[in-house]
Write a protein that holds these residues in place. Sequence first.
Motif, PDB file in Angstrom:
ATOM      1  N   ALA A 203       7.396   4.286  -2.933  1.00  0.00           N
ATOM      2  CA  ALA A 203       8.632   4.829  -2.364  1.00  0.00           C
ATOM      3  C   ALA A 203       8.388   5.399  -0.979  1.00  0.00           C
ATOM      4  N   HIS A 204       7.117   5.487  -0.582  1.00  0.00           N
ATOM      5  CA  HIS A 204       6.753   6.153   0.666  1.00  0.00           C
ATOM      6  C   HIS A 204       5.975   5.262   1.634  1.00  0.00           C
ATOM      7  N   ARG A 205       5.128   4.388   1.094  1.00  0.00           N
ATOM      8  CA  ARG A 205       4.285   3.548   1.928  1.00  0.00           C
ATOM      9  C   ARG A 205       4.238   2.140   1.338  1.00  0.00           C
ATOM     10  N   SER A 206       3.938   1.172   2.176  1.00  0.00           N
ATOM     11  CA  SER A 206       3.865  -0.217   1.713  1.00  0.00           C
ATOM     12  C   SER A 206       2.466  -0.547   1.210  1.00  0.00           C
ATOM     13  N   LEU A 207       2.379  -1.578   0.393  1.00  0.00           N
ATOM     14  CA  LEU A 207       1.106  -2.105  -0.088  1.00  0.00           C
ATOM     15  C   LEU A 207       1.240  -3.612  -0.206  1.00  0.00           C
ATOM     16  N   SER A 208       0.280  -4.338   0.321  1.00  0.00           N
ATOM     17  CA  SER A 208       0.262  -5.798   0.204  1.00  0.00           C
ATOM     18  C   SER A 208      -0.981  -6.216  -0.558  1.00  0.00           C
ATOM     19  N   LEU A 209      -0.773  -6.879  -1.698  1.00  0.00           N
ATOM     20  CA  LEU A 209      -1.910  -7.396  -2.449  1.00  0.00           C
ATOM     21  C   LEU A 209      -2.689  -8.403  -1.624  1.00  0.00           C
ATOM     22  N   ALA A 210      -1.975  -9.279  -0.937  1.00  0.00           N
ATOM     23  CA  ALA A 210      -2.629 -10.335  -0.162  1.00  0.00           C
ATOM     24  C   ALA A 210      -3.478  -9.759   0.967  1.00  0.00           C
ATOM     25  N   GLU A 211      -2.953  -8.750   1.655  1.00  0.00           N
ATOM     26  CA  GLU A 211      -3.673  -8.199   2.804  1.00  0.00           C
ATOM     27  C   GLU A 211      -4.777  -7.232   2.406  1.00  0.00           C
TER      28      GLU A 211
END
Length: 449
Positions: A203-211
């Motif tokens: 809800a606050h920061r993004s996360l990318s599994l791929a990156e």
Amino acid sequence: MSSVLSHADCPLLPLVGADVTVPLVDGRSVRHVNLDGAASAPALASVAERVNAVLPWYASVHRGAGYASQVSTALYEQAREAVGSFVGARSADVTIFTRNTTDATNLLAGAVPGRVLVLDVEHHANLLPWRRSLGGCEVLGVQATVGATLKALASVLSRRQISLLSVTGASNVTGESLPIDAVVDLAHRYGARVFVDGAQLLAHRSLSLAESGVDYVAFSGHKVHAPFGAGALVGRPDWLEGIEPYLAGGGAVRRITDEDVEWTDGPARHEAGTPNLVGAVALAAAAEALSSLEPDAVAAHESSLRSRLVEGLRELPGVDVARIWSDSAEPIGVVTFRLEGVDPGLLAAFLAAEHGVSVRDGRFCAHPLLDRLGWGDGAVRASIGVGSRAEDVERLLSGVRAWVAGERAAEYRREAGVWVVVDDPRPTPASLDIDRLVATAAACAPVTV
């Protein structure tokens, strides 16, 4: 003060109920200040609008021939794609809809082929399920610094056969986190996969599994402003394809006879029963709304509000603010504090009854961490997010100052382990069928969270 709050005068996204007024014990009504989003975040206005648009088309998913069923199926699978995109899923990753983060973690726990390693700072949902995994769970005590904690993890990973390293994306007590890139590099170096509990983070920061290289992430709709009963587990499919379905029932079966059963593949294998279409659609709508925001703008908004709150609390005598690591990066918008000699539940009840501010009190389903901090009797938590305003923080600070100054208009007593107002004069909402709001809540509230 104005420079500190220059990024935070207005919410970044509108929330349902943002302008609701609540009664106070002195007879006044004020705008409700909801700083309990880390527990359950109000719905985004765009999420509610999307749900209302979908409801007329609600029907069975995957197994209906009617037009509404076909529309519902398309909506459900479209939501799956949006949720996977939200966390940067790789092309081969699977996105499984669950009830919440706890549900998703329990699902993955049944698939891990070996031992799991976790820190003792985790929410119970990222501690208890791993005890059921095939190889059991090892809990490592956190160190005073991020650097020392990473070294301790490396020591265990190098000496023990660990299949999965499970970490929080952001602590639900302090908002802190370990550097994900460093965690992934460390775990993969020793042949372990990484699971991120994204309940507070996303809800606050993004996360990318791929990156990032993270192997699995789980999160809940009710934490990302989509409180309609859905969550998700996203990650590598191989462990999940080789196990018995998490739930046995309709939709998870390709063929069944009196003697045998052939389970289906893909996400349907673990989504038995009638899918939560509305929850999935809401989760996807929230994901799209949050993804539309500029990450730097979100960080600046939260940083301004959080800094002002911590600064204001530290100006008061007897106030401590929780911190796990002395060298961690800036936390997300979660601030947990205690006031010396004051029961956290009593302070929370006072803030609600006399200032219209909702905060969380207790041990936040993180008992080992609270014990480590020496706060086993609990604390108060305020959570800040995309719907928060500068005046929310100022109202909370004003309320805590009033308590310190002894400015109280009501008497309080404990009922069933919860502090309530004696002879509470506040009416319940006229549109809702609730006879005794506070007493009912007190009677139903668990006292160990």
